[in-house]
Design a protein around this motif. Structure first.
Motif, PDB file in Angstrom:
ATOM      1  N   ASP A  77      -0.518  -0.271 -10.301  1.00 10.33           N
ATOM      2  CA  ASP A  77      -1.018   0.679  -9.303  1.00 10.33           C
ATOM      3  C   ASP A  77      -2.526   0.863  -9.500  1.00 10.33           C
ATOM      4  N   SER A  78      -3.095   0.170 -10.462  1.00  9.93           N
ATOM      5  CA  SER A  78      -4.529   0.134 -10.792  1.00  9.93           C
ATOM      6  C   SER A  78      -5.021   1.352 -11.561  1.00  9.93           C
ATOM      7  N   LYS A 125       0.821  -1.216   0.000  1.00 13.09           N
ATOM      8  CA  LYS A 125       0.000   0.000   0.000  1.00 13.09           C
ATOM      9  C   LYS A 125       0.855   1.265   0.000  1.00 13.09           C
ATOM     10  N   TYR A 131       0.298  -3.427  -6.462  1.00 16.51           N
ATOM     11  CA  TYR A 131      -0.599  -4.540  -6.205  1.00 16.51           C
ATOM     12  C   TYR A 131      -0.397  -5.554  -7.324  1.00 16.51           C
ATOM     13  N   LYS A 141       3.767   1.857  -1.471  1.00 15.66           N
ATOM     14  CA  LYS A 141       4.274   2.157  -2.807  1.00 15.66           C
ATOM     15  C   LYS A 141       3.186   2.054  -3.884  1.00 15.66           C
ATOM     16  N   LYS A 142       1.979   1.679  -3.477  1.00 15.66           N
ATOM     17  CA  LYS A 142       0.847   1.502  -4.396  1.00 15.66           C
ATOM     18  C   LYS A 142       1.172   0.483  -5.492  1.00 15.66           C
TER      19      LYS A 142
END
Length: 175
Positions: A133-134, A108, A113, A110-111
């Motif tokens: 990072d979405s 979370k 996933y 460093k964002k």
């Protein structure tokens, strides 16, 4: 005399003891691969890296292996990118794979996933991952060994490269 010659020089047959292949690789030393691309990550100094428009090849010449990293920008198509990454893993490997183990990854701070896949069995690739990072960035990675797939024989090399691939995911930062 001839019959005596055939039977007199016999040696007792003794089975050879079981042997195991002993492969040793250097302890990994990681350095940050600084790029002009919108990301950076750590790479093993044992490997060689080549950049081609923000897609990288991390080569392990002594292991005859290459990790292919492909970067894509997200343009409101994250669902398609995720679906493509999952299809690559499952559609291409379900026939030959003994098992596919999913390992989710979340950082979370460093964002970052993603998902790390370990593929068991005699498949073309034994590890794949995606990281995102979405919203803006999407990276996929897979390893290929340039040898006939024999999972038991390349297991030490597979484990070594899988650890490096995990390190890439864990150290991924977006710019």
């Amino acid at each position: 005399m001839l019959a005596l010659g055939f039977f007199s020089c016999r040696e007792e047959v003794v089975p050879k003891p079981a042997g195991q292949l002993s492969l040793e690789y250097p302890t990994p030393k990681y350095t940050t691969l600084k790029t002009n691309c919108p990301f950076s990550f750590e790479v093993n100094s044992f490997a060689n890296s080549k950049n081609n428009s923000c897609s990288y090849e991390i080569q392990y010449p002594k292991m005859k292996a290459t990790v292919y990293l492909t970067y894509k920008e997200v343009h409101n198509d994250i669902d398609k990118l995720l679906r493509d990454a999952q299809n690559l893993t499952y559609k291409l490997h379900t026939l030959k794979a003994d098992d596919i183990m999913e390992q989710p990854f979340i950082n979370k701070d460093k964002k970052v996933y993603g998902m790390f896949y370990k593929v068991g069995g005699n498949t073309a690739t034994n590890a794949l991952f995606y990281a995102t990072d979405s919203t803006k960035h999407f990276m996929t990675g897979s390893v290929y060994f340039y040898a006939k797939p024999n999972y038991d024989s390349i297991l030490p090399a597979t484990k070594y490269v899988q650890d490096d691939m995990r390190r890439i995911m864990e150290t991924m930062t977006w710019k």
